[in-house]
Design a protein around this motif. Structure first.
Motif, PDB file in Angstrom:
ATOM      1  N   GLN A  48       0.957  -1.047  -0.006  1.00 51.34           N
ATOM      2  CA  GLN A  48       0.091   0.306  -0.134  1.00 51.34           C
ATOM      3  C   GLN A  48       0.918   1.326  -0.320  1.00 51.34           C
ATOM      4  O   GLN A  48       0.092   2.461  -0.974  1.00 51.34           O
ATOM      5  N   SER A  49       1.686   1.449   1.223  1.00 47.79           N
ATOM      6  CA  SER A  49       2.473   2.106   1.191  1.00 47.79           C
ATOM      7  C   SER A  49       3.506   2.802  -0.276  1.00 47.79           C
ATOM      8  O   SER A  49       4.152   4.017  -1.233  1.00 47.79           O
ATOM      9  N   THR A  51       2.355   1.936  -3.264  1.00 50.76           N
ATOM     10  CA  THR A  51       1.177   2.300  -4.432  1.00 50.76           C
ATOM     11  C   THR A  51       1.024   3.477  -4.539  1.00 50.76           C
ATOM     12  O   THR A  51       1.084   4.587  -4.401  1.00 50.76           O
TER      13      THR A  51
END
Length: 68
Positions: A48-49, A51
């Motif tokens: 997530q980070s 992305t």
């Protein structure tokens, strides 16, 4: 998106009944990104980070600014 994910994604659309899997295979183009370079593929294994960082960097490079 890989083709094996495409039919399930397509099934959620209001026009899902208009195109069967054979039609999807004819339509599908792997890594069919916009030619202006503004679009990029984010892998399913992207954290997530990573992305978020990739999206924010792309927006900055495209000249978009965050207002708020």
């Amino acid at each position: 998106m890989r083709f094996d994910e495409t039919p399930a994604q397509h099934a959620t659309k209001p026009i899902a009944h208009d195109l069967n899997e054979t039609g999807l295979r004819e339509w599908y183009r792997p890594r069919d990104l916009l030619s202006d370079g503004i679009e990029c593929a984010i892998g399913a294994d992207s954290a997530q980070s990573g992305t978020v960082d990739s999206i924010m960097l792309g927006q900055a490079m495209a000249g978009y600014r965050r207002y708020g």
